[in-house]
Design a protein around this motif. Structure first.
Motif, PDB file in Angstrom:
ATOM      1  N   ILE A   8       0.815  -1.215   0.000  1.00 13.14           N
ATOM      2  CA  ILE A   8       0.000   0.000   0.000  1.00 13.14           C
ATOM      3  C   ILE A   8       0.854   1.273   0.000  1.00 13.14           C
ATOM      4  N   GLY A   9       2.074   1.151   0.466  1.00 10.91           N
ATOM      5  CA  GLY A   9       2.936   2.326   0.528  1.00 10.91           C
ATOM      6  C   GLY A   9       3.732   2.602  -0.740  1.00 10.91           C
ATOM      7  N   MET A  46       9.756   5.628   5.802  1.00  5.75           N
ATOM      8  CA  MET A  46       9.650   4.661   6.886  1.00  5.75           C
ATOM      9  C   MET A  46       8.695   5.056   8.017  1.00  5.75           C
ATOM     10  N   PRO A  47       8.619   6.311   8.424  1.00 11.85           N
ATOM     11  CA  PRO A  47       7.623   6.636   9.466  1.00 11.85           C
ATOM     12  C   PRO A  47       6.202   6.255   9.046  1.00 11.85           C
ATOM     13  N   TYR A  48       5.875   6.432   7.770  1.00 10.55           N
ATOM     14  CA  TYR A  48       4.554   6.049   7.265  1.00 10.55           C
ATOM     15  C   TYR A  48       4.414   4.525   7.250  1.00 10.55           C
ATOM     16  N   GLN A  49       5.481   3.834   6.825  1.00 19.02           N
ATOM     17  CA  GLN A  49       5.455   2.370   6.798  1.00 19.02           C
ATOM     18  C   GLN A  49       5.302   1.805   8.206  1.00 19.02           C
ATOM     19  N   PHE A  50       5.954   2.448   9.155  1.00 18.49           N
ATOM     20  CA  PHE A  50       5.858   2.006  10.543  1.00 18.49           C
ATOM     21  C   PHE A  50       4.403   2.092  11.013  1.00 18.49           C
ATOM     22  N   GLY A  51       3.776   3.225  10.702  1.00 19.09           N
ATOM     23  CA  GLY A  51       2.369   3.401  11.064  1.00 19.09           C
ATOM     24  C   GLY A  51       1.462   2.397  10.377  1.00 19.09           C
ATOM     25  N   ILE A  52       1.750   2.117   9.108  1.00 20.04           N
ATOM     26  CA  ILE A  52       0.958   1.129   8.359  1.00 20.04           C
ATOM     27  C   ILE A  52       1.056  -0.241   9.016  1.00 20.04           C
ATOM     28  N   LEU A  83      -0.879  -4.715  12.275  1.00 21.30           N
ATOM     29  CA  LEU A  83      -0.758  -5.606  13.431  1.00 21.30           C
ATOM     30  C   LEU A  83      -2.076  -5.681  14.199  1.00 21.30           C
ATOM     31  N   ILE A  84      -2.691  -4.533  14.412  1.00 22.31           N
ATOM     32  CA  ILE A  84      -3.969  -4.494  15.127  1.00 22.31           C
ATOM     33  C   ILE A  84      -5.031  -5.288  14.378  1.00 22.31           C
ATOM     34  N   VAL A  85      -5.103  -5.091  13.056  1.00 24.99           N
ATOM     35  CA  VAL A  85      -6.084  -5.806  12.237  1.00 24.99           C
ATOM     36  C   VAL A  85      -5.839  -7.308  12.285  1.00 24.99           C
ATOM     37  N   VAL A  86      -4.577  -7.724  12.151  1.00 22.90           N
ATOM     38  CA  VAL A  86      -4.231  -9.149  12.160  1.00 22.90           C
ATOM     39  C   VAL A  86      -4.577  -9.785  13.508  1.00 22.90           C
ATOM     40  N   PRO A  96      16.802   4.216  14.477  1.00 23.34           N
ATOM     41  CA  PRO A  96      16.813   3.211  15.552  1.00 23.34           C
ATOM     42  C   PRO A  96      15.438   2.664  15.926  1.00 23.34           C
ATOM     43  N   TYR A  97      14.380   3.461  15.759  1.00 22.35           N
ATOM     44  CA  TYR A  97      13.046   2.979  16.118  1.00 22.35           C
ATOM     45  C   TYR A  97      12.615   1.786  15.253  1.00 22.35           C
ATOM     46  N   MET A  98      13.286   1.578  14.120  1.00 20.18           N
ATOM     47  CA  MET A  98      12.957   0.443  13.262  1.00 20.18           C
ATOM     48  C   MET A  98      13.288  -0.889  13.924  1.00 20.18           C
TER      49      MET A  98
END
Length: 253
Positions: A19-20, A44-50, A55-58, A128-130
């Motif tokens: 989607i990204g 990556m910040p957008y990908q992280f949010g996606i 994760l929540i949906v799964v 680093p948050y990755m």
């Protein structure tokens, strides 16, 4: 109904994977002078949010169904044995990685470095948050997809003895697991790890076990690369020197 939820889990995984792409293209077009890593850092910040949303949906899809599979209905391992299988599975995963990587390099002639792993480590160094994504979010999503939605569904439906069913279901889920990482020179390595994750799932009837093994494995690799990078490079240099000395000695004699 359970199969529908499994399909939706797989679809969710596919959606968050791709989607990204339009956003990546947008960043590339609007920043023509940026290199690949710079574009990745923008995205990556957008990908992280996606992935957090995915994760929540799964998790919701994986737990709201009423028709349980044979592992969910099976007798669960005791808390003590669960801990044993988590750490035993971690050892098995690293052994499988070592064996398959050796075969992949020595017999198949594929490169030692995984392009996927190398890119991930570069991203963690820059962002680093990755590390949270690699060590926690990714493993949870992937185990719901490849163990719960693919392996378990195939394994339960195969009209064969359990060993053959395991080998076939593990092969199919493992190959998809490998392809999903877009690292085609290391398919054997991903397949080996996938078999280990599937094995501890079968032995414990707990999806939590392969999730924890996967998380610990990724976390260990990330920690080793981040905190012991210089030591690893020194060991690799030492290994190269030893091999070189061995070749010189062999040429003399």
């Amino acid at each position: 109904m359970r199969s529908l939820y499994s399909i939706l889990i797989i679809v969710t995984f596919g959606v968050i994977q791709f989607i990204g792409v339009p956003l990546q293209i947008y960043f590339a077009i609007t920043n023509p002078d940026a290199d690949v890593m710079e574009i990745i850092q923008m995205y990556m910040p957008y990908q992280f949010g996606i992935y957090v949303f995915g994760l929540i949906v799964v998790l919701i899809l994986g737990n709201i169904h009423k028709n349980k599979n044979m592992f969910e209905l099976g007798e669960k391992s005791t808390p003590l044995m669960t801990i044993v299988w988590v750490f035993g599975g971690l050892v098995l995963a690293f052994v499988a990685q070592f064996v398959t990587a050796t075969i992949n390099i020595k017999l198949l002639g594929n490169p030692e470095e995984s392009a996927n792993t190398q890119l991930i480590m570069e991203m963690i160094t820059a962002m680093p948050y990755m590390a949270i994504f690699v060590a926690i979010i990714g493993p949870i999503i992937e185990e719901y997809v490849f163990r719960r939605a693919i392996f378990a569904e195939i394994y339960e439906r195969l009209p064969m003895n359990r060993v053959v069913s395991f080998l076939i279901a593990g092969l199919i889920s493992g190959l998809i697991f490998a392809v999903a990482h877009f690292d085609f020179t290391h398919i054997l390595v991903y397949l080996g790890m996938s078999y280990v994750f599937s094995f501890v799932y079968v032995m414990t009837n707990r999806l939590l076990v392969p999730i924890l093994v996967h998380m610990l494995m990724n976390g260990t690799v990330v920690a080793a690369q981040v905190f012991f990078k210089d030591a690893i490079e020194n060991l690799e240099q030492l290994q190269s020197n030893i091999i070189l000395i061995g070749k010189v000695i062999m040429s003399v004699f």
